[in-house]
Design an enzyme around this catalytic site. Structure first.
Site, mmCIF file in Angstrom:
data_model
loop_
_atom_site.group_PDB
_atom_site.id
_atom_site.type_symbol
_atom_site.label_atom_id
_atom_site.label_comp_id
_atom_site.label_asym_id
_atom_site.label_seq_id
_atom_site.Cartn_x
_atom_site.Cartn_y
_atom_site.Cartn_z
ATOM 1 C CG ASP A 16 -1.720 1.349 1.003
ATOM 2 O OD1 ASP A 16 -2.370 1.682 0.480
ATOM 3 O OD2 ASP A 16 -1.465 1.640 2.444
ATOM 4 C CG ASP A 18 -1.336 7.461 0.907
ATOM 5 O OD1 ASP A 18 -0.699 8.136 0.900
ATOM 6 O OD2 ASP A 18 -2.408 7.659 -0.350
ATOM 7 C CG ASP A 172 -2.707 2.112 6.499
ATOM 8 O OD1 ASP A 172 -2.074 2.861 6.928
ATOM 9 O OD2 ASP A 172 -2.233 1.657 5.522
#
Length: 194
Positions: A16, A18, A172
């Site tokens: 991922d 961001d 995250d």
């Protein structure tokens, strides 16, 4: 500092962007808050966290629903992106994760799968120099169904030519965890490492 484990069956990495490779969440939050204030909308950090990995247009749809409004998602998104773009020079890498990129570059295929727009994701990768290490980027603009649907990560696997069960996803956010699991991939939550 704790090291991120690589599963024995891993033949490719999917990151991922961001909050995983790039520490952009504080800047995104700031841009959302400024835009929401101009649009006279309530906006909290908890709400943003619950939407992590979701494209802006879907977040704005939820905000409209929550606040009984009809704000144009494109207008809101453009304004939010302007605020974010002005602060992009402040983006830092998340070294616990980017260290994997540097260590395994040229040894293992890698891709980035993000819920962000392609132009912003590309610029973020260029700012951090990650575009020199990872050439495959799948953004919100490249798939119809976004996280928690598996499409983003499945497209990454397809572009790398690696079976989903041999991909390890670094994420995250819960929408990303669910997307990786739905894709049949192993997933690592990177948040304990920063």
């Amino acid at each position: 500092m704790k090291k991120i484990d690589i599963f024995p069956s891993t033949k490719a990495f999917i990151f991922d962007l961001d909050g995983t490779l790039a520490d952009t969440m504080p800047l995104h939050y700031e841009a959302w808050v400024k835009t929401a204030k101009i649009m006279n909308l309530e906006f909290s950090v908890d709400f943003l966290k619950s939407c992590a990995g979701m494209p802006s247009s879907k977040i704005i749809d939820l905000l409209n629903e929550k606040n009984n409004r009809t704000i144009d998602p494109q207008k809101f998104s453009d304004m939010k992106e302007e605020f974010f773009a002005k602060e992009m020079h402040k983006i830092k890498e998340i070294t616990a994760v980017t260290d994997l990129v540097y260590k395994y570059h040229g040894k293992i295929p890698m891709a980035v799968g993000t819920g962000g727009k392609r132009n912003i994701a590309s610029e973020t990768m260029q700012l951090l120099g990650l575009d020199k290490y990872i050439s495959i980027l799948v953004s919100a603009d490249d798939v119809e169904n976004h996280k928690p649907e598996p499409d983003t990560f499945l497209k990454c696997a397809e572009l790398m030519g690696i079976s989903p069960e041999n991909c390890q996803v670094f994420e995250d956010a819960s929408l990303g965890f669910r997307a990786a699991e739905a894709a049949g991939m192993r997933v690592t939550d990177v948040t304990p490492f920063y």
